[in-house]
Design a protein around this motif. Structure first.
Motif, PDB file in Angstrom:
ATOM      1  N   ILE A 201     132.706 -47.311  59.729  1.00 50.13           N
ATOM      2  CA  ILE A 201     131.679 -46.611  58.946  1.00 50.13           C
ATOM      3  C   ILE A 201     130.533 -47.661  58.658  1.00 50.13           C
ATOM      4  CG2 ILE A 201     131.211 -45.328  56.813  1.00 50.13           C
ATOM      5  CD1 ILE A 201     133.685 -43.963  57.189  1.00 50.13           C
ATOM      6  N   ARG A 202     131.067 -48.820  58.197  1.00 50.15           N
ATOM      7  CA  ARG A 202     129.968 -49.855  57.583  1.00 50.15           C
ATOM      8  C   ARG A 202     129.156 -50.375  59.010  1.00 50.15           C
ATOM      9  NH1 ARG A 202     133.303 -52.461  55.077  1.00 50.15           N
ATOM     10  NH2 ARG A 202     134.013 -53.983  56.608  1.00 50.15           N
ATOM     11  N   ALA A 203     129.758 -50.606  60.105  1.00 50.78           N
ATOM     12  CA  ALA A 203     129.231 -51.079  61.305  1.00 50.78           C
ATOM     13  C   ALA A 203     128.207 -49.882  61.840  1.00 50.78           C
ATOM     14  CB  ALA A 203     130.267 -51.272  62.340  1.00 50.78           C
ATOM     15  N   LEU A 222     122.979 -51.496  51.861  1.00 48.23           N
ATOM     16  CA  LEU A 222     123.616 -50.474  52.986  1.00 48.23           C
ATOM     17  C   LEU A 222     125.071 -50.841  53.062  1.00 48.23           C
ATOM     18  CD1 LEU A 222     121.012 -50.280  55.779  1.00 48.23           C
ATOM     19  CD2 LEU A 222     121.394 -48.689  53.845  1.00 48.23           C
ATOM     20  N   ASP A 223     125.545 -52.306  53.107  1.00 48.08           N
ATOM     21  CA  ASP A 223     126.741 -52.610  53.105  1.00 48.08           C
ATOM     22  C   ASP A 223     127.648 -51.861  51.669  1.00 48.08           C
ATOM     23  OD1 ASP A 223     126.755 -53.557  55.597  1.00 48.08           O
ATOM     24  OD2 ASP A 223     126.787 -55.695  54.567  1.00 48.08           O
ATOM     25  N   SER A 226     128.219 -48.216  52.440  1.00 48.52           N
ATOM     26  CA  SER A 226     129.037 -47.822  53.500  1.00 48.52           C
ATOM     27  C   SER A 226     130.417 -48.251  52.997  1.00 48.52           C
ATOM     28  CB  SER A 226     128.677 -48.974  54.601  1.00 48.52           C
ATOM     29  OG  SER A 226     127.351 -48.638  55.060  1.00 48.52           O
ATOM     30  N   ASN A 227     130.750 -49.300  51.932  1.00 52.52           N
ATOM     31  CA  ASN A 227     132.024 -49.539  51.713  1.00 52.52           C
ATOM     32  C   ASN A 227     132.435 -48.216  50.719  1.00 52.52           C
ATOM     33  OD1 ASN A 227     131.968 -51.668  52.693  1.00 52.52           O
ATOM     34  ND2 ASN A 227     131.260 -53.096  50.833  1.00 52.52           N
ATOM     35  N   ALA A 228     131.592 -47.823  50.019  1.00 52.75           N
ATOM     36  CA  ALA A 228     131.941 -46.502  49.025  1.00 52.75           C
ATOM     37  C   ALA A 228     132.116 -45.387  50.014  1.00 52.75           C
ATOM     38  CB  ALA A 228     130.983 -46.428  48.002  1.00 52.75           C
ATOM     39  N   LEU A 229     131.333 -44.980  51.142  1.00 52.93           N
ATOM     40  CA  LEU A 229     131.247 -44.071  51.975  1.00 52.93           C
ATOM     41  C   LEU A 229     132.603 -44.209  52.752  1.00 52.93           C
ATOM     42  CD1 LEU A 229     130.389 -41.247  53.353  1.00 52.93           C
ATOM     43  CD2 LEU A 229     129.074 -43.185  55.060  1.00 52.93           C
ATOM     44  N   GLY A 230     133.202 -45.204  53.007  1.00 55.13           N
ATOM     45  CA  GLY A 230     134.314 -45.354  53.842  1.00 55.13           C
ATOM     46  C   GLY A 230     135.663 -44.928  53.073  1.00 55.13           C
ATOM     47  N   LEU A 231     135.426 -45.439  51.740  1.00 54.60           N
ATOM     48  CA  LEU A 231     136.599 -45.216  50.956  1.00 54.60           C
ATOM     49  C   LEU A 231     136.775 -43.637  50.684  1.00 54.60           C
ATOM     50  CD1 LEU A 231     139.065 -46.139  49.418  1.00 54.60           C
ATOM     51  CD2 LEU A 231     137.716 -46.865  47.653  1.00 54.60           C
ATOM     52  N   ALA A 232     135.426 -43.047  50.390  1.00 56.06           N
ATOM     53  CA  ALA A 232     135.179 -41.462  50.016  1.00 56.06           C
ATOM     54  C   ALA A 232     135.877 -40.494  51.205  1.00 56.06           C
ATOM     55  CB  ALA A 232     133.956 -41.478  49.578  1.00 56.06           C
ATOM     56  N   PHE A 233     135.431 -41.228  52.457  1.00 54.78           N
ATOM     57  CA  PHE A 233     135.956 -40.532  53.533  1.00 54.78           C
ATOM     58  C   PHE A 233     137.442 -40.383  53.623  1.00 54.78           C
ATOM     59  CE2 PHE A 233     136.539 -39.450  57.908  1.00 54.78           C
ATOM     60  CZ  PHE A 233     135.557 -38.608  58.154  1.00 54.78           C
ATOM     61  N   MET A 282     128.836 -41.800  42.823  1.00 57.46           N
ATOM     62  CA  MET A 282     127.725 -42.434  42.142  1.00 57.46           C
ATOM     63  C   MET A 282     127.540 -43.949  42.796  1.00 57.46           C
ATOM     64  SD  MET A 282     128.860 -41.309  38.115  1.00 57.46           S
ATOM     65  CE  MET A 282     130.358 -41.786  38.103  1.00 57.46           C
ATOM     66  N   THR A 283     128.669 -44.584  43.066  1.00 57.77           N
ATOM     67  CA  THR A 283     128.121 -45.761  43.899  1.00 57.77           C
ATOM     68  C   THR A 283     127.283 -45.736  44.974  1.00 57.77           C
ATOM     69  OG1 THR A 283     130.517 -46.665  43.224  1.00 57.77           O
ATOM     70  CG2 THR A 283     129.456 -47.792  44.800  1.00 57.77           C
ATOM     71  N   MET A 284     127.573 -44.668  45.670  1.00 54.01           N
ATOM     72  CA  MET A 284     126.576 -44.359  46.819  1.00 54.01           C
ATOM     73  C   MET A 284     125.203 -44.173  46.410  1.00 54.01           C
ATOM     74  SD  MET A 284     128.971 -42.338  49.827  1.00 54.01           S
ATOM     75  CE  MET A 284     129.823 -41.260  48.918  1.00 54.01           C
ATOM     76  N   ASP A 285     125.160 -43.289  45.369  1.00 53.61           N
ATOM     77  CA  ASP A 285     123.778 -43.031  44.833  1.00 53.61           C
ATOM     78  C   ASP A 285     123.221 -44.137  44.513  1.00 53.61           C
ATOM     79  OD1 ASP A 285     124.031 -40.529  45.702  1.00 53.61           O
ATOM     80  OD2 ASP A 285     124.597 -39.729  43.696  1.00 53.61           O
ATOM     81  N   ASP A 286     123.832 -45.162  43.643  1.00 56.59           N
ATOM     82  CA  ASP A 286     123.199 -46.375  42.872  1.00 56.59           C
ATOM     83  C   ASP A 286     122.702 -47.136  44.412  1.00 56.59           C
ATOM     84  OD1 ASP A 286     123.615 -45.396  40.566  1.00 56.59           O
ATOM     85  OD2 ASP A 286     125.567 -46.732  40.203  1.00 56.59           O
TER      86      ASP A 286
END
Length: 310
Positions: A201-203, A222-223, A226-233, A282-286
């Motif tokens: 996802i980060r890639a 963006l990293d 992406s880190n938060a998005l990958g874990l949330a997924f 919230m991490t993604m939004d920030d």
């Protein structure tokens, strides 16, 4: 986020995937059919959408984004083919269809996964961008796919799975685990999924931005997203495995508990897992706040990952 943007990107990457995959009417017919079965029968296309969303933020031409979008989806498809094998997760259902080793056979599934992986890098080497960017794309996807990324995460997942015996096939020998109830810390589980799910996802996000020549400070933010998005997924996946059903998911529900897998609900409970999802949102939004309206598509994909029902 306008729905027509997502629909347009989905249609674009599906058409590009169809063009990129081998013709099933040419030999080896069985291998080519298996590759198409693994890739074209549905899927959320989250990773290609992330490529388009991040590249569009920095005004990348759609033609420059098509190849990395296809490449990251081919890597994802190969990983699912191999994950479903009897020596891995031993699953019979994927995207509402029989898994590749069920629809064809185990040896063909292994070869199809291998061929999808190599096709991804063959295509990526022809991306219509400057040489330095093309090399960065290849390095990014390779790093996310190997031992320091997705494959390493899968290895950690196998070690963390409390199933006493894995696989029944002759080609993939039974795997014995000494502890049917593995002791995995939350931090170890987060690291596992930062590699297994998060790296690709980060890639995807990074590759879209690279195509547009995004600056280093933007890539760093963006990293974080992406880190938060990958874990949330992954947290959402774990919750859905408990709450949803196979028909909705398109894959076998309840497998995590049946295989004594280490999951966030198993370690934290459902309430704390939902709280973790909120924190990650919230991490993604920030992380995206500094980009303003440019990041609307990425932000919406982040919400989709958290709110999805399959």
């Amino acid at each position: 986020m306008p729905d027509h943007d997502l629909a347009g990107w989905r249609a674009r990457v599906d058409a590009a995937l169809d063009r990129a995959l081998p013709d099933p009417d040419t030999p080896p017919h069985r291998l080519h059919a298996a590759m198409r079965h693994a890739t074209l029968l549905g899927g959320k296309r989250m990773r290609p959408l992330l490529v388009y969303a991040s590249g569009t933020m920095f005004d990348a031409a759609p033609q420059a984004l098509d190849t990395p979008a296809v490449a990251v989806e081919l890597i994802h498809a190969y990983s699912l083919v191999h994950d479903d094998l009897p020596c891995m997760d031993d699953d019979a259902l994927r995207r509402g269809q029989p898994t590749v080793h069920v629809a064809f056979d185990e040896a063909t599934a292994v070869l199809a996964g291998d061929a999808l992986q190599t096709l991804a890098f063959e295509l990526l080497s022809d991306t219509p961008v400057p040489d330095a960017i093309r090399l960065a794309l290849i390095r990014t996807l390779a790093g996310a796919s190997g031992a320091a990324g997705m494959c390493g995460g899968q290895a950690l997942d196998l070690e963390a799975t409390g199933q006493k015996k894995r696989g029944q096939s002759e080609s993939c020998k039974a795997r014995i685990h000494s502890d049917p109830f593995p002791r995995v810390s939350v931090s170890a589980l987060r690291r596992l999924h930062a590699l297994k799910t998060g790296a690709l996802i980060r890639a995807a996000v990074r590759m879209g931005a690279l195509c547009a020549g995004a600056p280093d400070d933007a890539l760093a933010r963006l990293d974080l997203f992406s880190n938060a998005l990958g874990l949330a997924f992954q947290v959402r996946d774990d919750i859905l495995d408990i709450e949803s059903d196979s028909a909705t998911l398109g894959k076998t529900a309840g497998k995590d508990q049946a295989q004594a897998k280490a999951t966030f609900p198993a370690l934290l409970g459902m309430g704390a897992s939902r709280e973790l999802l909120s924190d990650l949102a919230m991490t993604m939004d920030d992380a995206l706040a500094g980009f303003g309206e440019q990041a609307a598509m990425l932000a919406a994909l982040g919400r989709l990952a958290i709110e999805r029902d399959r």
